[in-house]
Every structure is written in structure tokens, then in C-alpha cells.
Enzyme design. Structure first.
Site, short mmCIF file in Angstrom:
data_model
loop_
_atom_site.label_atom_id
_atom_site.label_comp_id
_atom_site.label_asym_id
_atom_site.label_seq_id
_atom_site.Cartn_x
_atom_site.Cartn_y
_atom_site.Cartn_z
N PRO A 107 13.83 11.38 3.05
CA PRO A 107 12.70 10.57 3.52
C PRO A 107 13.10 9.71 4.72
CG PRO A 107 13.50 9.77 1.39
CD PRO A 107 14.28 11.00 1.71
N LYS B 188 15.30 2.61 6.15
CA LYS B 188 14.87 3.67 5.23
C LYS B 188 15.04 3.24 3.77
CE LYS B 188 16.83 7.38 7.83
NZ LYS B 188 17.29 8.77 7.79
N HIS C 217 16.34 15.55 -13.70
CA HIS C 217 17.03 14.78 -12.65
C HIS C 217 16.51 13.35 -12.51
CE1 HIS C 217 18.80 18.60 -11.54
NE2 HIS C 217 17.61 19.09 -11.26
N ARG D 29 20.57 15.24 -6.32
CA ARG D 29 21.91 15.15 -5.75
C ARG D 29 22.61 13.83 -6.06
NH1 ARG D 29 21.72 17.90 0.13
NH2 ARG D 29 23.95 17.66 -0.11
#
Ligand SMILES: [Zn+2]
Length: 259
Positions: A2, A52, A86, A104
Site C-alpha cells: 500500500p 505510509k 494469516h 509475509r
């Protein structure tokens, strides 16, 4: 990953659902997230974006800082469902719960003193930032595309928006950043904020896996001029858009408009 418009989209949507709400529970599913003592029972007083990253201010004077990094996503569940695969942590409120889903496992969550509102930069590469950016750029010989992605210099821009900004400004992504003229920098500054604001209005760009807080695709992929458009005509001149690896990242540009 993102970028600024996607994180800003999450920020605005989070305000709709968690502002003034109390944290009822904090469930850590992936121990790598760590523990955050003292947040249960706190009320959310602010939600802001820092580059971010996201900052969730609490009435304790502390703030949760969340960075989604490579693959992190936030999902709001108004009613209880089993956690998604996840899921790394869940923040529960009376009206629903916030899941962080991150295959991840690079996303980070930490506790800090809440930032003063004036210290939060809104958009990168504003006219007022140009002297500082140019001073740094003069010392670097890397392609301008790589420079725009350097988060230590310019926070919030990633691969998609770097390609689109350079296209709008008619700057070749391979041009050495130290060689950019004042007029080129001015052009980059002029196009960046409108381009990012347009992407925010479209709730971000879904070219791979971006989904907003409510699981919906963004709409900005329909407005991209060069990114992910290899071989398609440049909207301005009709020349085929090219793709080239610059600094290891797929870079899209018009060889006529961006000489
Ligand atoms: Zn063109």
C-alpha cells in the site's frame, strides 16, 4: 504494497468505525507482533497517516503506530467471523473488530507518544519542500525514479505512483536525479498532490491485491496512464508504453513524452 493513497483510504475509513470507540480486546495471533500493555479500555481519539504508516491516538496519551509494509492488510468485521488465514492480530471494539492480515509478516505495530497534529506531513513534494529535496538530489546520481521511492527522502510514494508522477511531469524515469532542472522539479511538485488526491478519491489502486478496509477493490486502476499498461497507447501521444526495470522495479513510461 500500500502506498500513500491506499493508507490514506484506510485512515479515513478507520475514522468512520473506530473514532471515539473503546478497545475491548487485543488478540495477538502472531507472537512476532509483540505485546502492547495498557491499551485495553482506551478510547480512540484520532486516526492519522504518517507517510505510509497509520497512527491511532488513544485517550491515554499514547498512540498505536501500524505499518503494513509488504503484504499487510486491514479488514473491518462488523460481526464475528472466524479470523482469516494469516491474521496476525485483532483489535476488538463494541461495534466490530479490526483484523490485520499479513501473509509475509512484515507489518509492525508499536506504542508511542501521540504525535502533535502539526508534525504529520500531509503530502510529499510540496512546493515548500523543493529546496530541501533538490539539495539532497544534487548529491545523488541515481535515476529519478529510484529517488522518488527512497522513503527516507520522500515518504509515501511507491512504484505505481512514482511511474504516474513522472509521466504527468514528462520526466524520463532514468534521468539522473542530480541533472533535473528547476523546471522539471517544479513540474513534479505541481502534479504530485493532485495525482495522489485523485487516487484517494478512488480509494486506491487495485492492480494486484489491494482491498480497502471493507474488503472492496479501489477504482484508481481505471485512471492509470502508464503503470501496468505495457504495449498500450500513451493517452497523450499514442506511442506504446514501455516497461523497463529500474533499480529492480518494473517501470512504465512513454518513450516520446518522457524523453
Ligand atoms: Zn506519450
Amino acid at each position: 504494497m500500500p502506498e500513500l493513497p491506499e493508507v490514506e483510504t484506510l485512515c479515513r475509513q478507520l475514522r468512520q468505525v473506530i473514532l471515539d470507540r473503546r478497545i475491548l480486546a487485543f488478540d495477538v495471533i502472531d507472537p512476532k507482533i509483540g505485546t502492547l500493555p495498557g491499551i485495553i479500555g482506551c478510547r480512540v481519539t484520532s486516526v492519522n497517516r504518517r507517510g505510509k504508516g497509520l497512527e491511532i491516538g488513544l485517550d491515554s496519551g499514547m498512540a498505536l503506530r501500524l505499518h503494513l509494509r509488504m503484504s499487510g492488510k486491514l479488514l473491518w468485521q462488523p460481526v464475528y467471523h472466524l479470523p482469516w488465514p494469516h491474521t496476525r492480530f485483532i483489535l476488538s471494539f463494541e461495534e466490530g473488530r479490526l483484523l490485520c492480515i499479513d501473509p509475509r509478516r512484515f507489518a509492525t505495530l508499536s506504542l508511542h507518544a501521540v504525535s502533535s497534529p502539526g508534525s504529520l506531513p500531509a503530502f510529499p513534494i510540496r512546493k515548500a519542500d523543493l529546496p530541501g529535496i533538490k539539495a539532497l538530489a544534487e548529491k545523488r546520481r541515481i535515476p529519478v525514479k529510484m529517488f522518488l521511492l527512497d522513503q527516507t527522502v520522500i515518504a509515501g510514494i511507491g512504484n505505481i505512483y512514482a511511474c504516474e508522477i513522472l509521466y504527468e511531469a514528462s520526466v524520463n524515469p532514468e534521468q539522473r536525479v542530480c541533472d533535473l532542472s528547476p523546471a522539471q522539479w517544479q513540474c513534479i511538485a505541481d502534479v504530485t498532490e493532485p495525482l495522489l488526491k485523485k487516487a484517494i478519491r478512488s480509494r486506491g489502486t487495485t492492480v494486484s491485491d489491494w482491498r480497502d478496509l471493507f474488503g472492496q477493490n479501489g477504482e484508481n486502476q481505471h485512471h492509470l496512464k502508464v503503470y501496468d499498461r505495457e504495449g498500450k497507447p500513451c493517452p497523450r501521444c499514442g506511442t506504446s508504453v514501455l516497461r523497463k526495470r529500474i533499480g529492480g522495479r518494473g517501470t512504465y513510461y512513454c518513450p516520446s513524452c518522457q524523453r
